[in-house]
Design a protein around this motif. Structure first.
Motif, PDB file in Angstrom:
ATOM      1  N   LEU A 134       0.833  -1.206   0.000  1.00 55.41           N
ATOM      2  CA  LEU A 134       0.000   0.000   0.000  1.00 55.41           C
ATOM      3  C   LEU A 134       0.864   1.251   0.000  1.00 55.41           C
ATOM      4  CD1 LEU A 134      -2.748  -1.049   2.580  1.00 55.41           C
ATOM      5  CD2 LEU A 134      -2.915  -1.023   0.087  1.00 55.41           C
ATOM      6  N   VAL A 135       1.908   1.244   0.848  1.00 56.78           N
ATOM      7  CA  VAL A 135       2.824   2.391   0.900  1.00 56.78           C
ATOM      8  C   VAL A 135       3.535   2.562  -0.437  1.00 56.78           C
ATOM      9  CG1 VAL A 135       4.874   3.333   2.022  1.00 56.78           C
ATOM     10  CG2 VAL A 135       3.143   2.151   3.397  1.00 56.78           C
ATOM     11  N   ALA A 136       3.945   1.427  -1.036  1.00 53.41           N
ATOM     12  CA  ALA A 136       4.659   1.483  -2.311  1.00 53.41           C
ATOM     13  C   ALA A 136       3.764   2.012  -3.429  1.00 53.41           C
ATOM     14  CB  ALA A 136       5.188   0.097  -2.673  1.00 53.41           C
ATOM     15  N   SER A 137       2.500   1.549  -3.492  1.00 56.10           N
ATOM     16  CA  SER A 137       1.596   2.028  -4.542  1.00 56.10           C
ATOM     17  C   SER A 137       1.297   3.517  -4.372  1.00 56.10           C
ATOM     18  CB  SER A 137       0.301   1.220  -4.518  1.00 56.10           C
ATOM     19  OG  SER A 137      -0.370   1.375  -3.280  1.00 56.10           O
ATOM     20  N   PHE A 138       1.191   3.963  -3.133  1.00 52.01           N
ATOM     21  CA  PHE A 138       0.987   5.389  -2.870  1.00 52.01           C
ATOM     22  C   PHE A 138       2.200   6.199  -3.309  1.00 52.01           C
ATOM     23  CE2 PHE A 138       1.247   9.037   0.102  1.00 52.01           C
ATOM     24  CZ  PHE A 138       0.094   9.700  -0.291  1.00 52.01           C
ATOM     25  N   ALA A 139       3.410   5.622  -3.073  1.00 54.19           N
ATOM     26  CA  ALA A 139       4.645   6.341  -3.391  1.00 54.19           C
ATOM     27  C   ALA A 139       4.893   6.442  -4.893  1.00 54.19           C
ATOM     28  CB  ALA A 139       5.832   5.653  -2.719  1.00 54.19           C
ATOM     29  N   MET A 319      12.279   0.548   4.107  1.00 58.59           N
ATOM     30  CA  MET A 319      13.374   0.230   3.173  1.00 58.59           C
ATOM     31  C   MET A 319      12.822  -0.399   1.895  1.00 58.59           C
ATOM     32  SD  MET A 319      15.583  -2.326   1.903  1.00 58.59           S
ATOM     33  CE  MET A 319      15.816  -3.700   3.016  1.00 58.59           C
ATOM     34  N   LEU A 320      11.901  -1.340   2.016  1.00 59.40           N
ATOM     35  CA  LEU A 320      11.343  -1.998   0.847  1.00 59.40           C
ATOM     36  C   LEU A 320      10.373  -1.094   0.082  1.00 59.40           C
ATOM     37  CD1 LEU A 320      10.627  -5.592   2.236  1.00 59.40           C
ATOM     38  CD2 LEU A 320      12.336  -4.958   0.533  1.00 59.40           C
ATOM     39  N   ALA A 321       9.499  -0.391   0.833  1.00 56.02           N
ATOM     40  CA  ALA A 321       8.429   0.365   0.189  1.00 56.02           C
ATOM     41  C   ALA A 321       8.879   1.714  -0.356  1.00 56.02           C
ATOM     42  CB  ALA A 321       7.278   0.562   1.178  1.00 56.02           C
ATOM     43  N   LEU A 322       9.833   2.358   0.326  1.00 60.27           N
ATOM     44  CA  LEU A 322      10.240   3.714  -0.056  1.00 60.27           C
ATOM     45  C   LEU A 322      11.719   3.826  -0.397  1.00 60.27           C
ATOM     46  CD1 LEU A 322       8.291   5.711   2.696  1.00 60.27           C
ATOM     47  CD2 LEU A 322       7.640   5.429   0.298  1.00 60.27           C
ATOM     48  N   GLY A 323      12.484   2.765  -0.121  1.00 58.31           N
ATOM     49  CA  GLY A 323      13.927   2.852  -0.326  1.00 58.31           C
ATOM     50  C   GLY A 323      14.611   3.649   0.748  1.00 58.31           C
ATOM     51  N   TRP A 340      23.437  -5.006  -6.256  1.00 59.91           N
ATOM     52  CA  TRP A 340      22.895  -6.050  -7.136  1.00 59.91           C
ATOM     53  C   TRP A 340      22.118  -5.477  -8.317  1.00 59.91           C
ATOM     54  CZ3 TRP A 340      21.093  -8.525  -2.025  1.00 59.91           C
ATOM     55  CH2 TRP A 340      22.092  -9.355  -1.532  1.00 59.91           C
ATOM     56  N   GLY A 341      22.007  -4.164  -8.385  1.00 59.71           N
ATOM     57  CA  GLY A 341      21.291  -3.547  -9.492  1.00 59.71           C
ATOM     58  C   GLY A 341      19.807  -3.402  -9.254  1.00 59.71           C
ATOM     59  N   LEU A 342      19.364  -3.566  -8.000  1.00 57.30           N
ATOM     60  CA  LEU A 342      17.951  -3.427  -7.659  1.00 57.30           C
ATOM     61  C   LEU A 342      17.733  -2.095  -6.959  1.00 57.30           C
ATOM     62  CD1 LEU A 342      17.366  -7.029  -6.272  1.00 57.30           C
ATOM     63  CD2 LEU A 342      16.761  -6.186  -8.530  1.00 57.30           C
ATOM     64  N   GLN A 343      16.643  -1.426  -7.287  1.00 57.28           N
ATOM     65  CA  GLN A 343      16.344  -0.133  -6.689  1.00 57.28           C
ATOM     66  C   GLN A 343      15.203  -0.278  -5.691  1.00 57.28           C
ATOM     67  OE1 GLN A 343      17.921   2.967  -6.971  1.00 57.28           O
ATOM     68  NE2 GLN A 343      16.577   3.268  -5.226  1.00 57.28           N
ATOM     69  N   PRO A 344      15.504  -0.315  -4.378  1.00 61.20           N
ATOM     70  CA  PRO A 344      14.441  -0.414  -3.384  1.00 61.20           C
ATOM     71  C   PRO A 344      13.503   0.779  -3.484  1.00 61.20           C
ATOM     72  CG  PRO A 344      16.582  -0.823  -2.390  1.00 61.20           C
ATOM     73  CD  PRO A 344      16.838  -0.275  -3.763  1.00 61.20           C
ATOM     74  N   GLY A 345      12.243   0.542  -3.256  1.00 57.36           N
ATOM     75  CA  GLY A 345      11.258   1.600  -3.368  1.00 57.36           C
ATOM     76  C   GLY A 345      10.009   1.084  -4.054  1.00 57.36           C
ATOM     77  N   PRO A 346       9.117   1.976  -4.422  1.00 53.91           N
ATOM     78  CA  PRO A 346       7.826   1.555  -4.974  1.00 53.91           C
ATOM     79  C   PRO A 346       7.924   0.712  -6.238  1.00 53.91           C
ATOM     80  CG  PRO A 346       8.160   3.939  -5.202  1.00 53.91           C
ATOM     81  CD  PRO A 346       9.208   3.434  -4.272  1.00 53.91           C
ATOM     82  N   MET A 347       8.893   1.007  -7.104  1.00 58.94           N
ATOM     83  CA  MET A 347       9.007   0.256  -8.350  1.00 58.94           C
ATOM     84  C   MET A 347       9.485  -1.175  -8.133  1.00 58.94           C
ATOM     85  SD  MET A 347       7.781   2.138 -10.614  1.00 58.94           S
ATOM     86  CE  MET A 347       8.165   1.085 -12.024  1.00 58.94           C
TER      87      MET A 347
END
Length: 502
Positions: A134-139, A319-323, A340-347
């Motif tokens: 939910l936080v990630a989709s909002f972000a 950390m997972l939802a917003l980075g 590792w080339g991963l961008q934590p956050g909503p995407m």
């Protein structure tokens, strides 16, 4: 619900032979790291992170997250058996855990600590499961102004609500920001603060810094203190476990209160240490057996462990939802994802569903594995504490050096690690917090880029940070949080004045 479907898919990702093996290896190493004073979750993750670069990202993050769970469990062993906190958040556990061990109830104390830890972590993972998407989709609605406002809120929260000296927190943050600027400017391409060293053209890798600060710094501090391990023997059998579990329902209210405190302190950067003390204090205040606290109360063991593990686990939610990491360990894990080339956050929830839901599923499984392993191996890990520290310290230093060299294959990084080890030792001696430094270093360049992009959009006008309700609310909350020590101080003085009789 959609989240449950994704979670079931995550279990199918996590329940493979390789990933289950990573869970057991990670938990076992984590317990060992948690047992040994001078290490701990952030240190262990920082030291072993370079060794996971050759792994597939899901396997690597499962190994490191399970190492974190194991470290959370392991800290209670030294606290209860040896009266030496294996982790900073285990200090409160010694208040009643060690008295119980002195009374011959070490098995009950350990079972209560591990069970409280499991409960706190489990319900925190449930919170992450349903709240993080939910936080990630909002972000996803965020632009550069919103992202900078969120970064600002994170930095201000560490200053205003971190519990330590705001001045010291700001000072170490400035050091972290300075380290983050070394190397190539991501917008202009110019070089900054390389001082003629070609090795600094790529910047200062955060891994080198955290290995030095946490690994070498802690070892130097522990060597100075000259720890000697003398403790109580403990064995846990099924009878002791079942007897202790039968008593847990009596303390359900304390468990709930401690979890709520821990979850809140994890999402806001209060930290597991503050959560454990707060959980212990609240449990004592509302307990029907106040007189038993400090003399060997089972509730006095359950409460701080539940709060600490709830805090440590929910720190992974932002950390997972917003980075944005909520703790030092989360900051190290964040850096690992970026390597590792991963961008934590909503995407991350959109582009890497297998990874993120496999990680969340492994949190459930890792805690179950951790509880099983720690209940069955306490005598073994307690025996490790009897290995002379003169043997343990060189092994840890060697692992740190290997980890630092592995990052870029350069001896310059090893020497840099030693420098930051000395810096970490000095900061700890002077009681400066290290988590804000790591946070500023990991997020400093991102905050700078977001701010500069925002200024380009607004042609230099700061009014853009109040241009809509979303960014305006976040910015205002950030400023209030920054000034909270002053606001709370003024409020306390006004209350005291009001209470003085005329």
């Amino acid at each position: 619900m959609e989240e449950l479907g994704y979670l079931m898919h995550g279990f199918s990702v996590a329940l493979t032979g390789q990933h289950i093996l990573m869970m057991f290896i990670g938990v076992t190493l984590g317990i060992l790291i948690g047992v040994l004073p001078g290490l701990g979750g952030p240190n262990g993750v920082a030291i072993l992170l370079p060794l996971t670069f050759s792994m597939e990202p899901t396997a690597g993050i499962i190994l490191l997250s399970c190492l974190y769970w194991g470290a959370l469990f392991g800290g209670a062993i030294t606290s209860i058996l040896f009266n030496i906190p294996g982790e900073p958040w285990s200090v409160a556990t010694t208040f009643d855990g060690y008295p119980m061990a002195q009374k011959g109830k070490a098995g009950e104390a350990l079972t209560a600590a591990f069970s409280g830890s499991f409960i706190g972590a489990f319900f925190s993972v449930v919170l992450i499961t349903f709240l993080a998407p939910l936080v990630a989709s909002f972000a996803l609605k965020f632009g550069p102004p919103e992202f900078f406002a969120v970064y600002l809120l994170t930095f201000c929260s560490f200053v205003g609500m971190g519990g330590g000296s705001p001045f010291k927190t700001i000072l170490v943050m400035m050091l972290g920001f300075g380290l983050a600027t070394i190397g190539m400017d991501t917008i202009t391409g110019g070089l900054r603060m390389t001082f003629g060293f070609d090795e600094l053209l790529r910047g200062v890798d955060f891994l080198i810094v955290v290995i030095g600060l946490f690994g070498i710094g802690e070892i130097l501090l522990t060597m100075e203190e000259g720890l000697a391990f003398r403790g109580k023997q403990a064995g846990i059998n099924l009878k002791v476990v079942l007897q202790t579990w039968r008593q847990l329902p009596r303390y359900w209210a304390s468990l709930v209160r401690s979890w709520v405190v821990g979850a809140w302190m994890g999402v806001t950067p209060g930290g597991a240490t503050a959560a454990s003390f707060m959980g212990y204090g609240i449990a004592r205040r509302f307990s029907k057996e106040k007189d038993m606290f400090g003399k060997g109360s089972l509730e006095g063991v359950i409460a701080p462990e539940t709060a600490a593990h709830a805090s440590g686990t929910t720190a992974l939610l932002p950390m997972l939802a917003l980075g944005i990491p909520g703790s030092a360990t989360a900051a190290v894990l964040l850096g690992g994802l970026m390597v590792w080339g991963l961008q934590p956050g909503p995407m991350l929830f959109v582009e890497q569903k297998d990874f993120v839901w496999g990680l969340i599923a492994s949190m459930y499984l890792g805690n179950i594995v951790g509880l099983i392993v720690v209940l069955s191996t306490v005598p073994f890990f307690a025996a490790i504490l009897r290995v002379p520290f003169t043997i343990v310290a060189p092994v840890i230093i060697l692992l740190c050096a290997i980890g630092a060299y592995t990052v870029h294959g350069a001896m310059f990084d090893v020497w840099l690690m030693v420098v930051f080890g000395v810096v970490g030792y000095i900061l700890k001696k002077l009681d400066y917090p290290l988590a804000p430094l790591v946070l500023a270093m990991v997020l400093g360049d991102k905050a700078e880029d977001a701010f500069r992009q925002t200024m380009l959009l607004s042609h230099g006008s700061m009014e853009i940070f109040w241009s809509n309700y979303l960014v305006g609310t976040i910015t205002t909350v950030a400023l209030i949080t920054l000034m909270w020590p002053v606001i709370s101080g003024l409020f306390s003085k006004r209350v005291k004045v009001a209470e003085v009789p005329a």
